[in-house]
Design a protein around this motif. Structure first.
Motif, mmCIF file in Angstrom:
data_model
loop_
_atom_site.group_PDB
_atom_site.id
_atom_site.type_symbol
_atom_site.label_atom_id
_atom_site.label_comp_id
_atom_site.label_asym_id
_atom_site.label_seq_id
_atom_site.Cartn_x
_atom_site.Cartn_y
_atom_site.Cartn_z
ATOM 1 N N GLN A 23 -26.835 40.021 59.320
ATOM 2 C CA GLN A 23 -26.126 41.201 60.071
ATOM 3 C C GLN A 23 -25.023 41.724 58.975
ATOM 4 O OE1 GLN A 23 -23.828 38.755 63.192
ATOM 5 N NE2 GLN A 23 -25.605 39.107 64.550
ATOM 6 N N ALA A 24 -24.398 41.005 58.239
ATOM 7 C CA ALA A 24 -23.475 41.339 57.049
ATOM 8 C C ALA A 24 -24.213 42.583 56.033
ATOM 9 C CB ALA A 24 -23.131 40.127 56.419
ATOM 10 N N THR A 25 -25.389 42.097 55.977
ATOM 11 C CA THR A 25 -26.284 43.053 55.018
ATOM 12 C C THR A 25 -26.858 44.395 55.564
ATOM 13 O OG1 THR A 25 -27.323 40.968 53.863
ATOM 14 C CG2 THR A 25 -28.426 43.033 53.775
ATOM 15 N N VAL A 26 -26.984 44.345 57.028
ATOM 16 C CA VAL A 26 -27.447 45.398 57.573
ATOM 17 C C VAL A 26 -25.941 46.165 57.861
ATOM 18 C CG1 VAL A 26 -27.752 46.218 60.043
ATOM 19 C CG2 VAL A 26 -29.304 44.529 58.896
ATOM 20 N N ARG A 27 -24.709 45.686 57.963
ATOM 21 C CA ARG A 27 -23.696 46.548 58.261
ATOM 22 C C ARG A 27 -23.321 46.890 56.783
ATOM 23 N NH1 ARG A 27 -20.253 44.825 62.971
ATOM 24 N NH2 ARG A 27 -21.802 43.921 64.635
ATOM 25 N N ASP A 28 -23.653 46.355 55.765
ATOM 26 C CA ASP A 28 -23.215 46.693 54.376
ATOM 27 C C ASP A 28 -21.849 46.261 54.023
ATOM 28 O OD1 ASP A 28 -23.574 47.705 51.924
ATOM 29 O OD2 ASP A 28 -22.951 49.759 52.153
ATOM 30 N N THR A 58 -20.258 31.269 54.078
ATOM 31 C CA THR A 58 -21.634 31.504 53.661
ATOM 32 C C THR A 58 -22.008 32.796 53.116
ATOM 33 O OG1 THR A 58 -22.321 31.736 55.946
ATOM 34 C CG2 THR A 58 -22.099 29.325 55.263
ATOM 35 N N ILE A 59 -21.323 33.864 53.876
ATOM 36 C CA ILE A 59 -21.342 34.997 53.249
ATOM 37 C C ILE A 59 -20.419 35.607 52.160
ATOM 38 C CG2 ILE A 59 -21.406 37.671 54.226
ATOM 39 C CD1 ILE A 59 -21.905 36.538 57.045
ATOM 40 N N TRP A 60 -19.156 35.244 52.439
ATOM 41 C CA TRP A 60 -18.098 35.669 51.471
ATOM 42 C C TRP A 60 -17.425 34.223 50.955
ATOM 43 C CZ3 TRP A 60 -18.095 37.788 56.612
ATOM 44 C CH2 TRP A 60 -18.695 39.396 56.625
ATOM 45 N N PRO A 61 -18.077 33.611 49.829
ATOM 46 C CA PRO A 61 -17.640 32.436 49.345
ATOM 47 C C PRO A 61 -16.053 32.431 48.788
ATOM 48 C CG PRO A 61 -19.636 32.964 48.271
ATOM 49 C CD PRO A 61 -19.281 34.211 49.023
#
Length: 151
Positions: A91-96, A117-120
């Motif tokens: 989801q975060a990748t698709v939203r850039d 896990t997305i933004w360490p």
């Protein structure tokens, strides 16, 4: 050290707040669906930080914009149908938004762990608190501290 010690030097690009178990009984915008006091306290603190972007981390749907319209649900984190770290990353990748910095995670350890896990590098001003009461107090302190600086 206070909650504001983590956040004095910048305006976050992204704040991620938790969903909540108390919800309206009907389909609604994510901004309106969650009615519990903890979610609302996180939202007020997040608003005071004046981030470029604010997202809700839903245990069922993952990353939600405030205007996303969703159905109520009863899915706790770690349930079989709960959002996974892998799905959040997609989801975060698709939203850039994977490369945003600074990022703030307002929520308990489970919420902060998923966000990291997305933004360490995410700042977690509620880390080290020993329960809901202490978290609510820190959220209020965070909100008041940032509101006073804006005056």
């Amino acid at each position: 050290m206070t909650a504001n010690d983590y956040l004095d030097c910048y305006q976050p690009e992204l704040v991620v707040i938790p969903c909540g178990s108390r919800k309206l009984g009907r389909r609604a915008r994510a901004a309106d669906l969650y009615v519990g006091s903890y979610h609302r306290a996180c939202r007020r603190a997040a608003d005071a930080l004046r981030p470029d972007r604010l997202l809700i981390l839903s245990a069922r749907y993952g990353l939600l914009d405030l205007d996303d319209v969703i159905d109520p649900y009863d899915t706790p984190h770690r349930a079989a149908d709960a959002i996974t770290a892998e799905a959040l990353l997609k989801q975060a990748t698709v939203r850039d938004i994977v490369l945003l910095d600074p990022v703030v995670a307002l929520g308990g350890a489970r919420h902060a762990g998923l966000v990291r896990t997305i933004w360490p590098h995410a700042r977690t001003p509620l880390a080290g608190t020993r329960g809901m009461g202490e978290q609510m107090a820190r959220l209020a302190m965070l909100r008041k501290g940032h509101e006073q600086r804006l005056m």
